[in-house]
Design a protein around this motif. Structure first.
Motif, PDB file in Angstrom:
ATOM      1  N   UNK A   1      -2.394   1.451 -12.293  1.00 38.41           N
ATOM      2  CA  UNK A   1      -2.060   2.801 -12.730  1.00 38.41           C
ATOM      3  C   UNK A   1      -2.617   2.968 -14.124  1.00 38.41           C
ATOM      4  N   UNK A   2      -2.284   4.038 -14.812  1.00 38.13           N
ATOM      5  CA  UNK A   2      -2.905   4.348 -16.102  1.00 38.13           C
ATOM      6  C   UNK A   2      -2.599   3.321 -17.189  1.00 38.13           C
ATOM      7  N   UNK A   3      -1.573   2.488 -17.016  1.00 41.51           N
ATOM      8  CA  UNK A   3      -1.195   1.541 -18.058  1.00 41.51           C
ATOM      9  C   UNK A   3      -1.510   0.088 -17.746  1.00 41.51           C
ATOM     10  N   UNK A   4      -1.637  -0.275 -16.478  1.00 40.21           N
ATOM     11  CA  UNK A   4      -1.838  -1.679 -16.126  1.00 40.21           C
ATOM     12  C   UNK A   4      -2.371  -1.805 -14.706  1.00 40.21           C
ATOM     13  N   UNK A   5      -2.772  -3.024 -14.383  1.00 41.48           N
ATOM     14  CA  UNK A   5      -3.190  -3.352 -13.022  1.00 41.48           C
ATOM     15  C   UNK A   5      -2.681  -4.750 -12.699  1.00 41.48           C
ATOM     16  N   UNK A   6      -2.330  -4.956 -11.442  1.00 35.81           N
ATOM     17  CA  UNK A   6      -1.816  -6.239 -10.981  1.00 35.81           C
ATOM     18  C   UNK A   6      -2.562  -6.627  -9.722  1.00 35.81           C
ATOM     19  N   UNK A   7      -2.913  -7.892  -9.640  1.00 33.29           N
ATOM     20  CA  UNK A   7      -3.548  -8.402  -8.440  1.00 33.29           C
ATOM     21  C   UNK A   7      -2.617  -9.391  -7.772  1.00 33.29           C
ATOM     22  N   UNK A   8      -2.380  -9.177  -6.491  1.00 34.58           N
ATOM     23  CA  UNK A   8      -1.544 -10.078  -5.699  1.00 34.58           C
ATOM     24  C   UNK A   8      -2.432 -10.830  -4.717  1.00 34.58           C
ATOM     25  N   UNK A   9      -2.277 -12.135  -4.684  1.00 33.45           N
ATOM     26  CA  UNK A   9      -2.973 -12.918  -3.662  1.00 33.45           C
ATOM     27  C   UNK A   9      -2.342 -12.604  -2.316  1.00 33.45           C
ATOM     28  N   UNK A  10      -3.074 -12.828  -1.254  1.00 31.39           N
ATOM     29  CA  UNK A  10      -2.546 -12.565   0.096  1.00 31.39           C
ATOM     30  C   UNK A  10      -1.252 -13.335   0.349  1.00 31.39           C
ATOM     31  N   UNK A  11      -1.121 -14.530  -0.250  1.00 30.79           N
ATOM     32  CA  UNK A  11       0.061 -15.355  -0.033  1.00 30.79           C
ATOM     33  C   UNK A  11       1.315 -14.733  -0.655  1.00 30.79           C
ATOM     34  N   UNK A  12       1.177 -13.858  -1.645  1.00 33.27           N
ATOM     35  CA  UNK A  12       2.336 -13.226  -2.290  1.00 33.27           C
ATOM     36  C   UNK A  12       3.005 -12.212  -1.368  1.00 33.27           C
ATOM     37  N   UNK A  13       2.229 -11.606  -0.501  1.00 39.51           N
ATOM     38  CA  UNK A  13       2.771 -10.620   0.440  1.00 39.51           C
ATOM     39  C   UNK A  13       2.099 -10.823   1.796  1.00 39.51           C
ATOM     40  N   UNK A  14       2.486 -11.892   2.501  1.00 40.81           N
ATOM     41  CA  UNK A  14       1.804 -12.217   3.756  1.00 40.81           C
ATOM     42  C   UNK A  14       2.285 -11.447   4.979  1.00 40.81           C
ATOM     43  N   UNK A  15       3.224 -10.526   4.808  1.00 42.28           N
ATOM     44  CA  UNK A  15       3.705  -9.745   5.952  1.00 42.28           C
ATOM     45  C   UNK A  15       3.954  -8.308   5.514  1.00 42.28           C
ATOM     46  N   UNK A  16       3.991  -7.415   6.488  1.00 41.29           N
ATOM     47  CA  UNK A  16       4.229  -6.006   6.169  1.00 41.29           C
ATOM     48  C   UNK A  16       5.022  -5.329   7.266  1.00 41.29           C
ATOM     49  N   UNK A  17       5.657  -4.225   6.867  1.00 40.03           N
ATOM     50  CA  UNK A  17       6.398  -3.375   7.791  1.00 40.03           C
ATOM     51  C   UNK A  17       5.756  -1.998   7.735  1.00 40.03           C
ATOM     52  N   UNK A  18       5.532  -1.404   8.888  1.00 40.64           N
ATOM     53  CA  UNK A  18       5.017  -0.034   8.927  1.00 40.64           C
ATOM     54  C   UNK A  18       6.171   0.897   9.254  1.00 40.64           C
ATOM     55  N   UNK A  19       6.321   1.926   8.441  1.00 41.41           N
ATOM     56  CA  UNK A  19       7.329   2.959   8.660  1.00 41.41           C
ATOM     57  C   UNK A  19       6.589   4.261   8.950  1.00 41.41           C
ATOM     58  N   UNK A  20       7.282   5.334   9.241  1.00 41.90           N
ATOM     59  CA  UNK A  20       6.573   6.591   9.513  1.00 41.90           C
ATOM     60  C   UNK A  20       5.674   7.073   8.367  1.00 41.90           C
ATOM     61  N   UNK A  21       6.042   6.762   7.109  1.00 45.84           N
ATOM     62  CA  UNK A  21       5.268   7.278   5.974  1.00 45.84           C
ATOM     63  C   UNK A  21       4.672   6.211   5.074  1.00 45.84           C
TER      64      UNK A  21
END
Length: 172
Positions: A113-133
């Motif tokens: 965003x306008x103040x910072x950036x963060x990089x996450x390795x794939x191992x930090x978030x290896x799963x996801x949930x899909x919701x309607x939005x």
């Protein structure tokens, strides 16, 4: 675009986070987290026991103590209001960041965003949930403490985004 170019450039999103995004994301995290499911069951059992004992006291001709009435009322209000209050608390730190930009590449996720950036390795978030939005990226710990929110409105190509997530993360 070749596969190598796509891996370097990644799939991009641009969005502003809202309280409703966090409310939906926290709800999705609660469904995916064993600890959150246990907490919800415990809260419902405690509330049911308190309500049942209040009803039994009234049914047997006794009176309901004021602290018990207040406790049941507060518990009911909190059960209804808690998702919104939690979502507001999560949204507060992000409200002044403006527009977010997310890039999903083979190496991981970059959120900025306008103040910072963060990089996450794939191992930090290896799963996801899909919701309607949303797509909600989660860590594997029992509390799903890593929570990354990617609103679907941030891209016009949902199928590519879904395919990119499916390539490297497990759907919950």
């Amino acid at each position: 675009m070749s596969r190598e170019e796509q891996a370097v450039s990644g799939m991009g999103l641009s969005y502003r986070l809202t309280v409703e995004d966090f409310k939906e994301a926290l709800r999705a995290r609660a469904r995916a987290s064993a600890a959150a499911r246990r907490q919800r069951v415990i809260m419902l059992v405690c509330g049911s026991v308190a309500l049942a004992s209040g009803i039994m006291a009234l049914a047997t001709g006794g009176s309901l103590p004021i602290p018990m009435m207040v406790g049941i009322a507060v518990f009911g209000v909190l059960m209804v209001a808690m998702p919104y209050l939690q979502a507001r608390q999560f949204h507060k730190p992000t409200a002044n960041h403006g527009e977010y930009r997310a890039t999903i590449a083979d190496t991981g996720f970059t959120i900025g965003h306008q103040q910072a950036a963060t990089t996450l390795a794939r191992q930090a978030a290896p799963r996801y949930v899909e919701t309607p939005h949303l797509f909600v990226l989660l860590s594997t710990d029992k509390n799903a403490s890593c929570l990354t929110v990617l609103p679907k409105r941030g891209t016009s190509d949902l199928d590519t985004l879904r395919a990119e997530l499916d390539r490297h993360t497990a759907r919950v």
